[in-house]
Design an enzyme around this catalytic site. Structure first.
Site, short mmCIF file in Angstrom:
data_model
loop_
_atom_site.label_atom_id
_atom_site.label_comp_id
_atom_site.label_asym_id
_atom_site.label_seq_id
_atom_site.Cartn_x
_atom_site.Cartn_y
_atom_site.Cartn_z
N ARG A 57 0.81 -1.22 0.00
CA ARG A 57 0.00 0.00 0.00
C ARG A 57 0.85 1.27 0.00
O ARG A 57 0.42 2.32 -0.48
CB ARG A 57 -0.92 -0.01 1.22
CG ARG A 57 -2.04 1.01 1.13
CD ARG A 57 -2.76 1.29 2.45
NE ARG A 57 -3.08 0.15 3.23
CZ ARG A 57 -2.70 0.02 4.52
NH1 ARG A 57 -1.98 0.95 5.12
NH2 ARG A 57 -3.04 -1.05 5.19
N TYR A 110 -14.48 21.17 -11.30
CA TYR A 110 -15.04 19.84 -11.60
C TYR A 110 -16.09 19.51 -10.54
O TYR A 110 -15.83 19.61 -9.34
CB TYR A 110 -13.86 18.86 -11.56
CG TYR A 110 -14.17 17.42 -11.84
CD1 TYR A 110 -14.63 17.02 -13.08
CD2 TYR A 110 -13.95 16.46 -10.86
CE1 TYR A 110 -14.89 15.68 -13.32
CE2 TYR A 110 -14.20 15.12 -11.11
CZ TYR A 110 -14.68 14.74 -12.35
OH TYR A 110 -14.93 13.42 -12.59
N ASP A 182 -5.97 21.64 -10.23
CA ASP A 182 -6.32 20.54 -11.12
C ASP A 182 -5.80 20.91 -12.52
O ASP A 182 -6.31 21.83 -13.16
CB ASP A 182 -7.84 20.36 -11.11
CG ASP A 182 -8.32 19.15 -11.92
OD1 ASP A 182 -7.62 18.78 -12.88
OD2 ASP A 182 -9.38 18.61 -11.59
N LYS A 207 -7.32 10.49 -17.78
CA LYS A 207 -7.58 11.20 -19.02
C LYS A 207 -6.39 11.02 -19.98
O LYS A 207 -6.21 9.96 -20.51
CB LYS A 207 -7.88 12.67 -18.72
CG LYS A 207 -8.98 12.86 -17.65
CD LYS A 207 -10.36 12.50 -18.16
CE LYS A 207 -11.42 12.36 -17.07
NZ LYS A 207 -11.63 13.49 -16.21
C1 PLP Z 1 -12.18 13.40 -14.88
C2 PLP Z 1 -11.69 14.54 -14.09
C3 PLP Z 1 -11.34 14.38 -12.75
C4 PLP Z 1 -11.53 13.08 -12.02
O1 PLP Z 1 -10.80 12.03 -12.55
P1 PLP Z 1 -11.27 10.52 -12.34
O2 PLP Z 1 -10.07 9.75 -12.67
O3 PLP Z 1 -12.44 10.33 -13.25
O4 PLP Z 1 -11.65 10.39 -10.90
C5 PLP Z 1 -10.85 15.47 -12.08
N1 PLP Z 1 -10.70 16.66 -12.68
C6 PLP Z 1 -11.03 16.85 -13.96
C7 PLP Z 1 -10.84 18.19 -14.55
C8 PLP Z 1 -11.55 15.80 -14.70
O5 PLP Z 1 -11.90 16.01 -15.96
#
Ligand code: PLP
Length: 390
Positions: A57, A110, A182, A207
């Site tokens: 972990r 988000y 982010d 992504k």
């Molecule tokens: C998709 C996304 C997230 C979250 O990512 P996951 O892997 O789906 O939890 C966070 N911030 C942005 C801008 C996103 O597009």
């Protein structure tokens, strides 16, 4: 010695064929228990429990290879891999805000980030308020005596406002307030939050980093001053990611620059084409000169990616837009983005906003432009747009 350029880093970081019988890619370590050679070794390790390889972990050579590659790209000290992008956001927030603190969230963040603040942090005694994405140095007006963290996301992943990141981090720094961002839209290839004063940079690696729509993964890159508090809380929360998904993240990095170059070019072409269509009243793409934040994108970013939005004329109702998106063959209707394939997502109701109400009439369509041939994509959209008219 690796080269200094990001494309070179992407190609080689985390690989060590000489340690693995010449095989180019590192092996995937599946691990929980790690056997110690002696009690002395075990006790010595307990002094720094989250360093090295001690328990699955806390980290394996696989997770460390991915973390080190991302940290190098982001220009950070070290990184923590998480089980999803959202898990990266919630872990970083939980590590640094506590009861009595105030969190300043950007109003266009988000949506699940907003839910986390309102449903979880509020119950832990953390108050949240929102600031306009285009606030710049006027962020000072939103700061309270107990503000602990300012949360940025630029551009917003629905409405694509650009933030003046250095202006905000300058004010935060003067007041001893932490910042996190982010950075999923730009990836570390096109924007480096830490170089612009941010303390913690978040990637939903799900992504573009994974890039093939087949794994959930997140990563937090930290400056040295905040890395160990972050790693400690992540370990206590039980945050870790599955080794095969981490491997897919590491593998995705190898082709990130090539994929992004194509996403960028295709998205700009599709955006330009859409801007000339009578059904579209507005194209919202930060790398187009008519975008209100274009000067910030041009000043701070090295490129743009495949995600942007258009506003359709308000004469097209939900039924018409539904016909349109359902008749697209290449643009799929689905959550997420950053994979190789094109996606289209209609938003029929205004996004939740606190201080910057959504004024735009007409349905917002968000497009993720993939790696298909642009001519085929334009043809698909052209057929789709016909269905708006009945
Ligand atoms: C998709 C996304 C997230 C979250 O990512 P996951 O892997 O789906 O939890 C966070 N911030 C942005 C801008 C996103 O597009």
């Amino acid at each position: 010695m690796l080269g200094k350029e990001p494309e070179t880093l992407l190609t080689h970081a985390g690989n060590a064929p000489e340690k693995n019988q010449g095989i180019v890619n590192p092996p995937v370590y599946h691990a929980s228990t790690v056997i110690f050679p002696s009690v002395a070794y075990m006790e010595e390790g307990a002094k720094q429990p989250y360093e090295g390889v001690r328990y699955g972990r806390y980290g394996t050579p696989t997770s460390r290879a991915f973390e080190d590659a991302v940290a190098a790209l982001e220009g950070g000290y070290r990184a923590v891999v998480t089980s999803s992008g959202l898990n990266a956001i919630t872990t970083a927030l939980l590590a640094f805000v506590k009861s009595g603190d105030h969190l300043l969230l950007v109003d266009n963040c988000y949506y699940p980030t907003r839910q986390f603040a309102e449903k979880i942090l509020s119950g832990l005694g953390v108050t949240t308020s929102y600031y306009p994405p285009e606030v710049g140095e006027n962020i000072a007006d939103y700061i309270r005596p107990n503000t602990r963290m300012i949360y940025l996301e630029s551009p917003g992943s629905f409405s694509f406002e650009m933030q003046d990141v250095p202006a905000i981090t300058r004010v935060a720094k003067e007041r001893g307030i932490l910042t996190m961002m982010d950075n999923t839209w730009a990836t570390p290839l096109f924007f480096q939050p830490l170089a612009h004063g941010v303390d913690l940079s978040i990637q939903a690696a799900t992504k573009y980093i994974v890039g093939h729509s087949d794994a959930m993964l997140g990563v937090i890159t930290a400056k040295e001053e905040v890395f160990w508090p972050l790693k400690t809380i992540a370990a206590i929360l039980g945050v870790c990611a599955g080794p095969d998904d981490v491997y897919l993240g590491l593998r995705g990095l190898r082709s990130l620059a090539a994929r992004l170059a194509m996403h960028q070019q295709h998205a700009l072409t599709v955006a330009e084409w859409l801007s000339r269509r009578s059904e579209v009243v507005r194209v919202i793409h930060p790398a187009r000169p008519d975008h209100p934040g274009y000067h910030l994108w041009q000043r701070d970013y090295h490129g743009s990616t495949g995600l942007f939005a258009v506003i359709l004329d308000k004469v097209f109702d939900k039924e018409a837009v539904t016909r349109m998106v359902e008749s697209c063959r290449l643009f799929g209707l689905g959550y997420s983005w950053g994979g190789y394939e094109s996606l289209i997502m209609p938003f029929f109701s205004p996004p939740p906003r606190d201080c910057t109400p959504w004024q735009q009439e007409g349905t917002l369509l968000r497009l993720h432009v993939g790696l298909e041939a642009v001519t085929d994509l334009l043809h698909d959209l052209e057929e789709g747009l016909k269905h708006l008219h009945g």
